[in-house]
Design an enzyme around this catalytic site. Structure first.
Site: not given
Length: 293
Positions: A129, A62, A36-37, A125
């Site tokens: 990112k 995403t 789990d980053v 989103y």
């Protein structure tokens, strides 16, 4: 060279692990259950255990529309996760290839976005990112590559192409948006780009790269191409406007990305989206769930 791929259960993650294995590389793929980053301790432990020379971060939140209602959760995966990975890579002397998206741009251009175009995301989103991109570029200024891609489809998982194949079997006609333009991109092609680029990343070659197919199309164009390749009448696909399909997150009207930096890497230009689609479709159909008899 030892490779570590995060998000290895996703469409691009699976293709990246497969491409590296095909090339005989020493690659470990970790899905979310294994890494789990968003947990910095877990990231540190993974790099200490596997001692990679190069990390490819395919882990991402995403769900574009869901992010509009839960931006903090998306930020933990898309912003904090890459930051944890980048800092751990810096401590362990590993390089990092981080996958990002066309959504960092506003989608209002009329010509392809170059790699150095100013980002201006219009969605949660896209903002999350972009936060991940910036964290990686700051922590690893000379030993990272940010690889932006868009309009992905592949043999694994859900995608627009798979949806069109399904709808062709189930509906007489399909209405598809004809006023959004981008580059349909096969995830296997992006995986090959990552495999080519990774060993070259370093002080002489780093920064942002765009990994999308050449050419451009609307979703309507892509749907017609899928129908035609499936042996169906493409006129069963009918053009529609974006406002016929309102969504919480606005979709970019123009998501075409330029590919100028690949020449610096000594790599050729990407192939046309139609060529890639014709090669990908048999594999996608092969992986499609079988209909009940």
């Amino acid at each position: 060279m030892r490779w570590l791929v995060t998000g290895a259960a996703g469409m691009l993650g699976r293709d990246t692990v497969a491409e590296l294995a095909r090339r005989g590389e020493d690659v470990t793929g970790l899905d979310r259950a294994a890494l789990d980053v968003t947990r910095p301790g877990a990231v540190e432990d993974a790099l200490a255990a596997h001692r990679p020379d190069l990390v490819v971060n395919c882990a991402a939140y995403t769900a574009v529309d869901a992010a509009e209602h839960d931006e903090p959760r998306a930020l933990r995966v898309n912003g904090d996760g890459p930051a944890h990975l980048a800092r751990a890579c810096a401590r362990h002397g590993a390089r990092l290839v981080h996958v990002s998206t066309d959504y960092v741009f506003p989608g209002t251009a009329r010509t392809p976005y170059p790699e150095d175009a100013p980002p201006a995301p219009r969605t949660a989103y896209g903002r999350t990112k972009l936060a991940g991109e910036r964290a990686v570029l700051i922590a690893l200024p000379d030993t990272c590559a940010v690889v932006r891609t868009a309009w992905l489809y592949g043999a694994h998982g859900t995608s627009f192409v798979r949806t069109m194949l399904d709808l062709e079997r189930r509906r007489d006609t399909v209405d598809v948006v004809a006023d959004q333009r981008g580059q349909p991109t096969w995830s296997a092609d992006v995986a090959a780009r990552i495999a080519d680029l990774g060993p070259r990343v370093g002080p002489a070659l780093h920064g942002v790269f765009h990994a999308t197919a050449a050419g451009e199309a609307t979703w309507y164009d892509l749907a017609r191409a899928v129908f035609r390749a499936a042996g169906a009448d493409p006129d069963r696909v009918r053009p529609a406007r974006s406002d016929a399909f309102p969504r919480p997150a606005p979709r970019p009207a123009y998501s075409v990305l330029a590919h100028g930096r690949w020449r610096e890497a000594g790599l050729g230009a990407p192939r046309d989206w139609r060529t890639a689609l014709s090669e990908a479709l048999p594999l996608i159909r092969e992986e499609s769930p079988r209909e009940a008899s």
